[in-house]
Design an enzyme around this catalytic site. Structure first.
Site, mmCIF file in Angstrom:
data_model
loop_
_atom_site.group_PDB
_atom_site.id
_atom_site.type_symbol
_atom_site.label_atom_id
_atom_site.label_comp_id
_atom_site.label_asym_id
_atom_site.label_seq_id
_atom_site.Cartn_x
_atom_site.Cartn_y
_atom_site.Cartn_z
ATOM 1 N N THR A 1 0.835 -1.350 -0.058
ATOM 2 C CA THR A 1 0.129 0.004 -0.063
ATOM 3 C C THR A 1 0.911 1.373 0.089
ATOM 4 O O THR A 1 2.157 1.034 0.405
ATOM 5 C CB THR A 1 -0.813 -0.102 1.218
ATOM 6 O OG1 THR A 1 -0.104 -0.067 2.391
ATOM 7 C CG2 THR A 1 -1.770 -1.217 1.351
ATOM 8 N N ASP A 44 12.730 10.811 1.061
ATOM 9 C CA ASP A 44 12.498 9.468 0.935
ATOM 10 C C ASP A 44 13.926 8.881 0.942
ATOM 11 O O ASP A 44 14.121 7.704 1.407
ATOM 12 C CB ASP A 44 12.034 9.489 -0.853
ATOM 13 C CG ASP A 44 12.162 7.923 -1.318
ATOM 14 O OD1 ASP A 44 11.368 7.187 -1.078
ATOM 15 O OD2 ASP A 44 13.286 7.747 -2.369
ATOM 16 N N LYS A 74 14.923 5.545 3.370
ATOM 17 C CA LYS A 74 15.854 4.253 3.031
ATOM 18 C C LYS A 74 17.015 4.206 3.869
ATOM 19 O O LYS A 74 17.268 3.057 4.356
ATOM 20 C CB LYS A 74 16.260 4.498 1.402
ATOM 21 C CG LYS A 74 14.863 4.066 0.902
ATOM 22 C CD LYS A 74 15.148 4.501 -0.646
ATOM 23 C CE LYS A 74 13.543 4.411 -1.471
ATOM 24 N NZ LYS A 74 14.038 5.116 -2.745
#
Ligand SMILES: NC(=O)c1ccc[n+]([C@@H]2O[C@H](COP(=O)([O-])OP(=O)(O)OC[C@H]3O[C@@H](n4cnc5c(N)ncnc54)[C@H](OP(=O)(O)O)[C@@H]3O)[C@@H](O)[C@H]2O)c1
Lengths: 165, 327
Positions: free
Chosen positions: B88, B213, B217
């Protein structure tokens, strides 16, 4: 800072260790040792050249210990400005007094701005500068870059550093 | 036979359905038989314990959403399955809806695979603890670097090594923008528009270009392969929006590229920032590629490069997790 010592030691086992201990005891980082057995002096001593990095404040202690051990020191040399890094600055560099920033680094005594390239776009538009800083050692270079980053933070200048490896 | 439930059926979910169908024979030869027994999207779902044809789901999704009525709760409460695949959308603040889905599946005692960074950024430790308490596997190769197998490289191929540091490009969008700016000496705003038109950048590019982002990570890598207990607030983040054409030009004329780099070291320092990269350095990459330069205590430097995103590429990482769980 980086120091090169020229010494002469007796050609018997254990002599070299006697010289190295004071350096490592004071936190020095030995970079190179040249032990010139072939070139022993008329007195039967062997010339040794040792290069190491050490905190400026701790160097005196090394010299004291070497003297206490009655090591023959022929020459002490400090290599200056051997670490170099280039950073890119983006922002209102000229408006915010570039010379002041350079002065702050040059006045440290252990680092200097050795190269500077500046682009000058239109007024009120950020300019860019490629600045090469040189310093007496890794630690000193780190400190000089901290000064740059500090100025960057205060004056809203983006400081782009090089990759580590 | 392994029964799979797919939660989320967008780009990555559909990519997964496509390759699971395409690779059916090869998987069979490996002794693997996967059966999809449930698929859920934002408005509905399909369940069938006898197995759902992946191509049928792809047909339905081409036309719209899955039939309304079936919700995740129905799957958790009434379907027997072995592996949950959660794909999702990412929410880096709450981890939802993925976080609740993953927790529920782990607590049900099924192995879980995700491509969703959100839950890991928010609750890495909790999820790991929960998985080990329930004796299930929890895999997330696709969350970092897409198809670039950085986590399994460290976990398997570099097993026994200590990871001293990682430096890498983990965001294809920023890398594309920077390398285009460099090549064409065009302003950031113009290259961003172009990237948006090409579908490389999202309408709201904030996550990518502000380094969030990449930071997410980095947090996953720090936790998963360096044993650093860190969250996104521990990352010092600078994005790429302040980089001007003049700066790019100046760097280039002096033999440097500028790229958005995420870095983590053993002291636990985590940083995302644009960096100067010597032209011939392996991280001076063009386009949307991802890469990581890993320093290890035994193997020395290891460099890995690959596609950081994409429908099939990301699904490839999920399939590899799936095979590793099942063999
Ligand atoms: N795309 C890539 O290349 C890539 C690469 C690496 C990682 N990822 C990560 O993988 C995940 C999926 O990416 P994607 O590109 O496939 O995203 P996507 O195309 O937006 O698909 C998301 C899917 O989740 C469904 N969904 C949304 N809210 C839901 C809810 N509350 N309950 C159940 N399902 C819900 C959506 O339903 P509808 O179909 O009804 O809208 C859709 O099927 C994201 O976390 C992303 O960051 C993506």
């Amino acid at each position: 800072m980086r120091i090169t010592l020229d010494l002469e030691i007796k050609d018997v086992p254990g002599e070299l260790i006697k010289v190295l201990h004071p350096i490592s005891d004071h936190g020095g980082n030995i970079i190179s040792i040249v032990h010139n057995r072939d070139k022993s002096t008329p007195r039967g001593r062997v010339p040794v050249k040792i290069t190491f990095e050490i905190d400026r404040k701790l160097f005196e202690g090394v010299m004291r210990d070497l003297k206490d051990r009655e090591i023959d020191i022929i020459r002490v040399g400090e290599q200056r400005l051997l670490e170099k890094k280039t950073v890119l600055l983006i922002g209102h560099i000229v408006h915010t007094d570039l010379t002041d920033t350079i002065d702050r680094i040059d006045s440290t005594g252990f680092a200097e701005v050795v190269d500077l390239q500046l682009t000058m776009p239109d007024l009120n538009y950020p300019s860019a500068a490629l600045v090469t800083v040189s310093a007496t050692g890794k630690k000193e270079l780190g400190k000089a870059l901290e000064i740059l980053k500090d100025v960057g933070k205060k004056k809203k200048i983006l400081v782009i550093e090089p990759v580590e490896t | 036979m392994q029964r799979i439930v797919l939660v989320g059926c967008g780009v990555v979910g559909q990519g997964f359905l496509e390759i699971i169908s395409r690779k059916r024979n090869i998987l069979k030869r490996m002794g693997l038989d996967f059966r999809i027994v449930g698929v859920i999207d934002s408005s509905g779902g399909v369940i069938d314990e006898n197995g759902i044809d992946p191509l049928k789901i792809l047909e339905i999704k081409k036309r719209g959403n899955l039939p309304e009525g079936i919700r995740f709760e129905d799957v958790i409460n009434s379907v027997d399955f072995d592996i949950g695949i959660e794909v999702t959308p990412t929410n880096p603040d709450t981890g939802e809806p993925g976080l609740s889905y993953i927790k529920a599946m782990i607590e049900r005692g099924v192995d879980v695979i995700t491509s969703n960074k959100g839950p890991l950024i928010v609750a890495y430790k909790d999820l790991m603890r929960l998985a080990s308490k329930n004796g299930v596997q929890f895999k997330f190769e696709a969350t970092v670097g897409g198809a670039m197998p950085v986590i399994s490289l460290v976990e398997r191929s570099l097993a026994g090594n200590q990871i001293l540091s990682i430096e890498g490009i983990f965001n294809g969008t920023s890398n594309y923008i920077l390398s285009r700016m460099e090549k064409e000496l065009l302003p950031y705003s113009q290259v961003l528009l172009e990237a948006q038109e090409l579908g490389i950048a999202e309408k709201d590019p904030t996550f990518d270009v502000e380094g969030i982002d990449t930071a997410g990570k980095l947090v996953i890598l720090a936790n998963a392969i360096m044993g650093i207990d860190a969250g996104i607030k521990d990352v010092e983040i600078t994005g790429i929006t302040g980089i001007t054409t003049e700066a790019m030009d100046l760097a280039q004329r002096n033999g440097y590229a500028i790229r958005l780099i995420g870095e983590a070291n053993r002291e636990g320092q985590l940083k995302v920032s644009p960096k100067l990269i010597p032209r011939f350095h392996p991280l001076a990459l063009d386009g949307t590629l991802n890469a990581a330069l890993i320093q290890t205590d035994l193997a020395g430097e290891v460099f890995i490069i690959g596609r950081g995103a994409g429908k099939i590429e990301t699904a490839s990482a999920i399939l590899s997790d799936l095979i590793s769980i099942s063999t």
